[in-house]
Design an enzyme around this catalytic site. Sequence first.
Site, PDB file in Angstrom:
ATOM      1  N   PHE A 184      15.365   0.023  -2.850  1.00 36.02           N
ATOM      2  CA  PHE A 184      14.470  -1.002  -3.584  1.00 36.02           C
ATOM      3  C   PHE A 184      13.518   0.037  -4.419  1.00 36.02           C
ATOM      4  O   PHE A 184      12.936   1.106  -4.198  1.00 36.02           O
ATOM      5  CB  PHE A 184      13.744  -1.916  -2.604  1.00 36.02           C
ATOM      6  CG  PHE A 184      12.986  -2.731  -3.464  1.00 36.02           C
ATOM      7  CD1 PHE A 184      13.694  -3.730  -3.988  1.00 36.02           C
ATOM      8  CD2 PHE A 184      11.632  -2.588  -3.452  1.00 36.02           C
ATOM      9  CE1 PHE A 184      13.033  -4.776  -4.786  1.00 36.02           C
ATOM     10  CE2 PHE A 184      10.904  -3.509  -4.496  1.00 36.02           C
ATOM     11  CZ  PHE A 184      11.602  -4.589  -5.025  1.00 36.02           C
ATOM     12  N   THR A 185      13.294  -0.433  -5.546  1.00 37.21           N
ATOM     13  CA  THR A 185      12.625   0.054  -6.580  1.00 37.21           C
ATOM     14  C   THR A 185      11.405   0.677  -6.205  1.00 37.21           C
ATOM     15  O   THR A 185      11.233   2.167  -6.246  1.00 37.21           O
ATOM     16  CB  THR A 185      12.182  -0.921  -7.834  1.00 37.21           C
ATOM     17  OG1 THR A 185      11.630  -1.993  -7.196  1.00 37.21           O
ATOM     18  CG2 THR A 185      13.337  -1.308  -8.573  1.00 37.21           C
ATOM     19  N   ASP A 192      11.907  -2.481   6.524  1.00 39.56           N
ATOM     20  CA  ASP A 192      11.332  -3.098   5.170  1.00 39.56           C
ATOM     21  C   ASP A 192      11.482  -4.470   5.652  1.00 39.56           C
ATOM     22  O   ASP A 192      12.517  -5.184   5.522  1.00 39.56           O
ATOM     23  CB  ASP A 192      11.845  -2.695   4.013  1.00 39.56           C
ATOM     24  CG  ASP A 192      11.248  -3.421   2.775  1.00 39.56           C
ATOM     25  OD1 ASP A 192      10.592  -4.570   3.102  1.00 39.56           O
ATOM     26  OD2 ASP A 192      11.581  -3.247   1.578  1.00 39.56           O
ATOM     27  N   PHE A 197      11.611  -0.950 -15.534  1.00 43.45           N
ATOM     28  CA  PHE A 197      12.000  -2.377 -15.999  1.00 43.45           C
ATOM     29  C   PHE A 197      10.842  -3.411 -16.268  1.00 43.45           C
ATOM     30  O   PHE A 197      11.049  -4.218 -16.841  1.00 43.45           O
ATOM     31  CB  PHE A 197      12.920  -2.666 -14.529  1.00 43.45           C
ATOM     32  CG  PHE A 197      12.110  -2.773 -13.343  1.00 43.45           C
ATOM     33  CD1 PHE A 197      12.107  -1.704 -12.597  1.00 43.45           C
ATOM     34  CD2 PHE A 197      11.416  -4.022 -12.927  1.00 43.45           C
ATOM     35  CE1 PHE A 197      11.522  -1.467 -11.463  1.00 43.45           C
ATOM     36  CE2 PHE A 197      10.735  -3.685 -11.539  1.00 43.45           C
ATOM     37  CZ  PHE A 197      10.975  -2.596 -10.764  1.00 43.45           C
ATOM     38  N   ARG A 241      18.521  -6.859 -12.930  1.00 42.98           N
ATOM     39  CA  ARG A 241      18.725  -6.153 -11.664  1.00 42.98           C
ATOM     40  C   ARG A 241      19.865  -5.388 -11.771  1.00 42.98           C
ATOM     41  O   ARG A 241      20.656  -5.673 -11.171  1.00 42.98           O
ATOM     42  CB  ARG A 241      18.511  -6.926 -10.208  1.00 42.98           C
ATOM     43  CG  ARG A 241      17.279  -7.653  -9.774  1.00 42.98           C
ATOM     44  CD  ARG A 241      16.204  -6.827  -9.218  1.00 42.98           C
ATOM     45  NE  ARG A 241      15.331  -5.818  -9.873  1.00 42.98           N
ATOM     46  CZ  ARG A 241      14.116  -5.608  -9.441  1.00 42.98           C
ATOM     47  NH1 ARG A 241      13.543  -6.132  -8.365  1.00 42.98           N
ATOM     48  NH2 ARG A 241      13.311  -4.901 -10.144  1.00 42.98           N
ATOM     49  N   TYR A 278     -17.348  -6.512   5.350  1.00 41.60           N
ATOM     50  CA  TYR A 278     -16.745  -5.421   4.896  1.00 41.60           C
ATOM     51  C   TYR A 278     -15.755  -4.773   6.097  1.00 41.60           C
ATOM     52  O   TYR A 278     -14.828  -4.258   5.969  1.00 41.60           O
ATOM     53  CB  TYR A 278     -17.538  -4.289   4.535  1.00 41.60           C
ATOM     54  CG  TYR A 278     -16.678  -3.263   3.916  1.00 41.60           C
ATOM     55  CD1 TYR A 278     -16.678  -3.039   2.322  1.00 41.60           C
ATOM     56  CD2 TYR A 278     -16.501  -1.997   4.570  1.00 41.60           C
ATOM     57  CE1 TYR A 278     -15.953  -1.928   1.887  1.00 41.60           C
ATOM     58  CE2 TYR A 278     -15.804  -0.964   4.060  1.00 41.60           C
ATOM     59  CZ  TYR A 278     -15.391  -0.951   2.901  1.00 41.60           C
ATOM     60  OH  TYR A 278     -14.595   0.066   2.138  1.00 41.60           O
ATOM     61  N   LYS A 295       6.256 -12.528   0.057  1.00 42.46           N
ATOM     62  CA  LYS A 295       7.640 -13.345   0.145  1.00 42.46           C
ATOM     63  C   LYS A 295       7.928 -14.302   1.418  1.00 42.46           C
ATOM     64  O   LYS A 295       7.313 -15.450   1.235  1.00 42.46           O
ATOM     65  CB  LYS A 295       8.949 -12.326   0.337  1.00 42.46           C
ATOM     66  CG  LYS A 295       9.055 -11.655  -1.001  1.00 42.46           C
ATOM     67  CD  LYS A 295       8.118 -10.547  -1.274  1.00 42.46           C
ATOM     68  CE  LYS A 295       8.545  -9.492  -2.390  1.00 42.46           C
ATOM     69  NZ  LYS A 295       7.758  -8.551  -2.662  1.00 42.46           N
TER      70      LYS A 295
HETATM   71  N1  F0G Z   1      10.514  -4.259  -0.476  1.00 48.17           N
HETATM   72  C1  F0G Z   1      11.405  -5.312  -1.030  1.00 48.17           C
HETATM   73  C2  F0G Z   1      12.627  -5.514  -0.178  1.00 48.17           C
HETATM   74  C3  F0G Z   1      10.623  -6.113  -1.992  1.00 48.17           C
HETATM   75  O1  F0G Z   1      11.559  -6.921  -2.552  1.00 48.17           O
HETATM   76  C4  F0G Z   1       9.541  -5.897  -2.524  1.00 48.17           C
HETATM   77  C5  F0G Z   1       9.123  -6.791  -3.598  1.00 48.17           C
HETATM   78  C6  F0G Z   1       8.833  -4.782  -2.059  1.00 48.17           C
HETATM   79  C7  F0G Z   1       9.289  -4.278  -0.906  1.00 48.17           C
HETATM   80  C8  F0G Z   1       7.580  -4.381  -2.649  1.00 48.17           C
HETATM   81  O2  F0G Z   1       6.579  -5.604  -2.084  1.00 48.17           O
HETATM   82  O3  F0G Z   1       5.664  -6.206  -4.330  1.00 48.17           O
HETATM   83  O4  F0G Z   1       4.502  -6.708  -2.291  1.00 48.17           O
HETATM   84  O5  F0G Z   1       4.439  -4.435  -3.424  1.00 48.17           O
HETATM   85  N2  F0G Z   1       9.763  -7.288  -4.288  1.00 48.17           N
HETATM   86  C9  F0G Z   1       9.387  -8.084  -5.561  1.00 48.17           C
HETATM   87  C10 F0G Z   1      10.357  -8.538  -6.006  1.00 48.17           C
HETATM   88  C11 F0G Z   1       8.551  -7.416  -6.562  1.00 48.17           C
HETATM   89  O6  F0G Z   1      10.326  -9.363  -7.357  1.00 48.17           O
HETATM   90  O7  F0G Z   1      11.632  -8.678  -5.608  1.00 48.17           O
HETATM   91  P1  F0G Z   1       5.042  -5.859  -3.300  1.00 48.17           P
END
Ligand code: F0G
Length: 461
Positions: free
Chosen positions: A128-129, A219, A453, A386, A76, A262
């Site tokens: 970013f979303t 990021d 989305f 997108r 843990y 990624k």
């Molecule tokens: N920042 C960027 C630039 C991203 O592309 C993503 C995720 C995140 C943050 C968030 O990371 O998914 O590990 O919580 N992008 C994915 C995509 C979902 O399909 O582009 P996460």
Amino acid sequence: MQQTGKRSWAEPYKIKMVELLKMTTKQQRQKAIREAGYNTFLLKSEDVYIDLLTDSGTSAMSDRQWAGLMQGDEAYAGSKNFYNLEKSVQKHYGYKYMIPTHQGRGAENILSKVLIKEGDIVPGNMYFTTTRLHQELAGGTFVDVIIDEAHDPQNEHLFKGNVDLDKLKNVIAEYGAQRIPYVCVAVTVNLAGGQPVSMENMKQVRELTQQHGIKVMLDMTRIAENAYFIQQREKGYSVRSIKSLVKEICSYTDGATFSGKKDALVNIGGFLALNDEEYFNEASNLVVVYEGLHTYGGLAGRDMEAMAVGIEESVQDEHMKARVGQVLYLGEMLMKQHIPIVTPIGGHGIFLDAKRFLPHVRQDQFPAQALAAELYVDAGIRSMERGIVSAGRNARTRDHYYPKLELVRLTIPRRVYTQAHMDVIAESVVNVYEQRNKIKGLEMTYEPKYLRFFQARFGRI
Ligand code: F0G
């Protein structure tokens, strides 16, 4: 050995295990996409032939990473894999402190909660979303300070991810440095089409923000891909290794959020990295509330080990040349066939320009969403919208955001598909392009409150 003439290159790995794919008929795919409400996120993976929904968590791990899974220390607290990951982060990225999180957005949540106060302004090089949503939920307002070229799919600027220093200066002048906890710089910029930031720009942002006592948070989700573009495109950097470029980018920042899904070639995992001890202490405390103890942050020991190994593999020159090389291969094929895509070609995928692909479909009839559905029906290739759906609504006025970029992303997972798959993808895109006049828009029949989305449903107009 001196090389003369042009030589082909191939992947710096070979395949040890394969996953069989299911082939479907067009009728089956028509039914599947209708049942999924024309949203590719709602398709079942087994109904997909080539899955280009995302490069997130979809990469193939190496035998070394799989071996790492077997070495999971599932204690843990204080698992040895945590210390291996910490070492990897310190070695390759140079940050002092690291807190694991279940994935990138876990880190974004913690960072936003620690640094943002109600009424704060967070400038960034395109939204970013998930990042923007966490900033908003913490009481902040995102302000876009990316260069204008980034919003133009046909502009050939080599570093379309760059921060516009004048825009940033204006934001600082308008709101005052007190209200800006940090500037959020993303490398490479996902929603601009995987577009890189130059090293020069990183330095300039550092200099400008330092004059005002403003922090820079990175990021760094696709940082190795950004380093590759610096090596290939920016004057003076061609002799540098990806490894050294990655570390230099980080050196101009105070901390970072990272989605390991990624660059780092794992199926799950992320972290928050910081240099400031006080913020680190606060974040370590908060992570216990949302993720798990600060030495596992929602991950199993084995996940942290796979990420530690993946980070090491991600900064190898040969790896990055093959990874981005495959994306370029697909993109160049499409360009030869005059398919409208975002150029220059980015790092993690090809972005179809739905506004030029389907000029007869109005943006509020979701052209990119409709195109993604059509691509799936044609050959079972799953992509992602997108555009206006991803952009969501203005939190205050509740109107749609109308982004300049209305794109369909064909995202290439790392080390997963072959050149033959790329050929099949190109053929399908060309086929859909030839029949583009028949493609109609969509109407939204269900709209969830957050990050619509992912779960929105649509019907054909
Ligand atoms: N920042 C960027 C630039 C991203 O592309 C993503 C995720 C995140 C943050 C968030 O990371 O998914 O590990 O919580 N992008 C994915 C995509 C979902 O399909 O582009 P996460």
